[in-house]
Design a protein around this motif. Structure first.
Motif, short mmCIF file in Angstrom:
data_model
loop_
_atom_site.label_atom_id
_atom_site.label_comp_id
_atom_site.label_asym_id
_atom_site.label_seq_id
_atom_site.Cartn_x
_atom_site.Cartn_y
_atom_site.Cartn_z
N THR A 76 -4.38 -44.96 -4.27
CA THR A 76 -2.94 -45.87 -3.83
C THR A 76 -2.24 -45.73 -2.90
O THR A 76 -1.77 -46.46 -2.11
CB THR A 76 -1.89 -45.70 -5.11
N ASN A 116 -5.37 -36.41 -11.49
CA ASN A 116 -5.67 -37.63 -10.82
C ASN A 116 -5.15 -37.91 -9.84
O ASN A 116 -5.10 -39.00 -9.64
CB ASN A 116 -4.62 -38.32 -12.46
N LYS A 160 1.08 -51.38 -4.13
CA LYS A 160 0.73 -51.23 -6.07
C LYS A 160 2.05 -49.69 -6.00
O LYS A 160 2.70 -49.34 -4.85
CB LYS A 160 -0.63 -49.99 -6.06
N PHE A 174 -0.88 -47.38 -12.28
CA PHE A 174 -0.96 -47.47 -11.62
C PHE A 174 -1.16 -49.41 -11.73
O PHE A 174 -1.32 -49.93 -11.85
CB PHE A 174 -1.96 -47.25 -10.37
N ALA A 190 2.50 -46.35 -8.45
CA ALA A 190 2.49 -45.18 -9.44
C ALA A 190 4.23 -45.00 -10.70
O ALA A 190 4.90 -45.15 -10.43
CB ALA A 190 2.61 -44.07 -9.52
N LEU A 224 -0.07 -41.23 -15.97
CA LEU A 224 0.75 -42.59 -14.70
C LEU A 224 -0.79 -43.49 -15.05
O LEU A 224 -1.73 -43.88 -15.31
CB LEU A 224 0.33 -42.27 -13.12
N THR A 233 -6.93 -41.10 -7.59
CA THR A 233 -6.67 -42.50 -8.24
C THR A 233 -4.93 -42.48 -7.51
O THR A 233 -4.33 -43.45 -6.54
CB THR A 233 -5.49 -42.44 -9.10
N LYS A 234 -4.11 -41.11 -6.98
CA LYS A 234 -2.74 -41.19 -6.38
C LYS A 234 -3.25 -41.38 -4.42
O LYS A 234 -2.14 -41.70 -4.15
CB LYS A 234 -1.81 -39.95 -6.69
N SER A 282 2.85 -43.55 -4.67
CA SER A 282 1.52 -42.85 -4.60
C SER A 282 1.94 -41.80 -6.43
O SER A 282 0.91 -41.84 -6.08
CB SER A 282 0.68 -42.66 -3.81
N ALA A 283 3.75 -41.48 -6.33
CA ALA A 283 3.50 -39.76 -6.76
C ALA A 283 3.21 -39.09 -6.65
O ALA A 283 2.90 -38.11 -7.31
CB ALA A 283 3.04 -40.50 -8.30
#
Length: 247
Positions: free
Chosen positions: A130, A123, A144, A155, A146, A153, A126-127, A94-95
């Motif tokens: 995910t 952001n 998923k 995804f 990133a 990023l 979004t992480k 998920s970074a």
């Protein structure tokens, strides 16, 4: 200054982290601490932090339940845990960032610098989405990932990665929809996080997705024909390990 809180069920861990932050991380402004997700949630709502150091397993639930309750999340997170397990792999995908206990000073400083940079991009939601999606799937295979690019990023679903090619400290990712994405992550980093049962590093320069193999041709190492028409060389050193997955 980065307004920060710590949520951890071990008082000794809290005190150790507070000491490191005070001594080695001058950009941190500590706004409070909590020892479970109930008091942690209240503290987040009360202090509106920029950054949360978050233990994973705690009384009254875990870190991911807390994030679910707070969605959408508008603060950066550095997970702090004693366990290098499936949850950590989900965090990598998920970074997001994490630290293993006991916390290393240099790793702490690097994580804070990256968090400071990420705070500007906004952001985080979004992480987190995910991460929670990966943790919610029934299979123990993450869904998923990133991809950090020069612009931000991207995804993507893991099952849409066809093959990956090393280019120095970057990796080109070739997707099922014919996209070619340049990612600021090494091939070794992808090798460490992609599921072993679905992906193989068949050469110093290549990782392939088994789902998109069309044909294997014998030879010293051999070659693999992918469904997109690409021919991938298999190194002699990687040949036996690759073929053993299909016995």
């Amino acid at each position: 200054m980065i307004r920060t809180i710590i949520i951890d069920d071990e008082p000794n861990n809290i005190e150790a982290l507070k000491l490191l932050l005070t001594k080695y991380c001058p950009i941190i402004e500590l706004a409070g601490v909590a020892e479970n997700i109930r008091t942690g949630q209240a503290l987040i709502l009360d202090t509106q932090p920029d950054l949360v150091f978050l233990d994973i397993e705690m009384p009254f639930g875990n870190a991911f339940e807390l994030l679910n309750n707070l969605s959408p999340v508008n603060f950066e997170i550095i997970f702090v845990t004693a366990f290098d397990n499936y949850a950590i792999n989900a965090i990598k995908y998920s970074a997001l960032d994490y630290l293993l206990k006991p916390v290393n000073i240099k790793e702490l400083q690097n994580a804070i610098q990256k968090a400071a940079d990420r705070i500007k991009t906004k952001n985080i939601t979004t992480k987190i989405d995910t991460l929670l999606y990966n943790l919610s799937v029934s299979k123990p295979v993450l869904q998923k990932v990133a991809l950090p690019t020069l612009d931000g990023l991207v995804f993507v679903n893991i099952n849409e990665l066809v093959w990956l090619e090393a280019r120095g400290s970057y990796t080109f990712v070739y997707m099922h929809d014919q996209q070619k994405i340049m990612v600021s992550r090494t091939l070794k980093e992808f090798e460490d996080i992609l599921p072993f049962e679905n992906f193989s590093r068949v050469h110093q320069s290549y990782i392939i997705n088994h789902h998109f193999i069309k044909k294997y041709n014998r030879g010293r190492g051999g070659t693999i024909e992918m469904e997109d028409g690409t021919t991938i060389e298999v190194s002699m050193r990687k040949k036996d390990e690759f073929l053993s997955k299909f016995k």
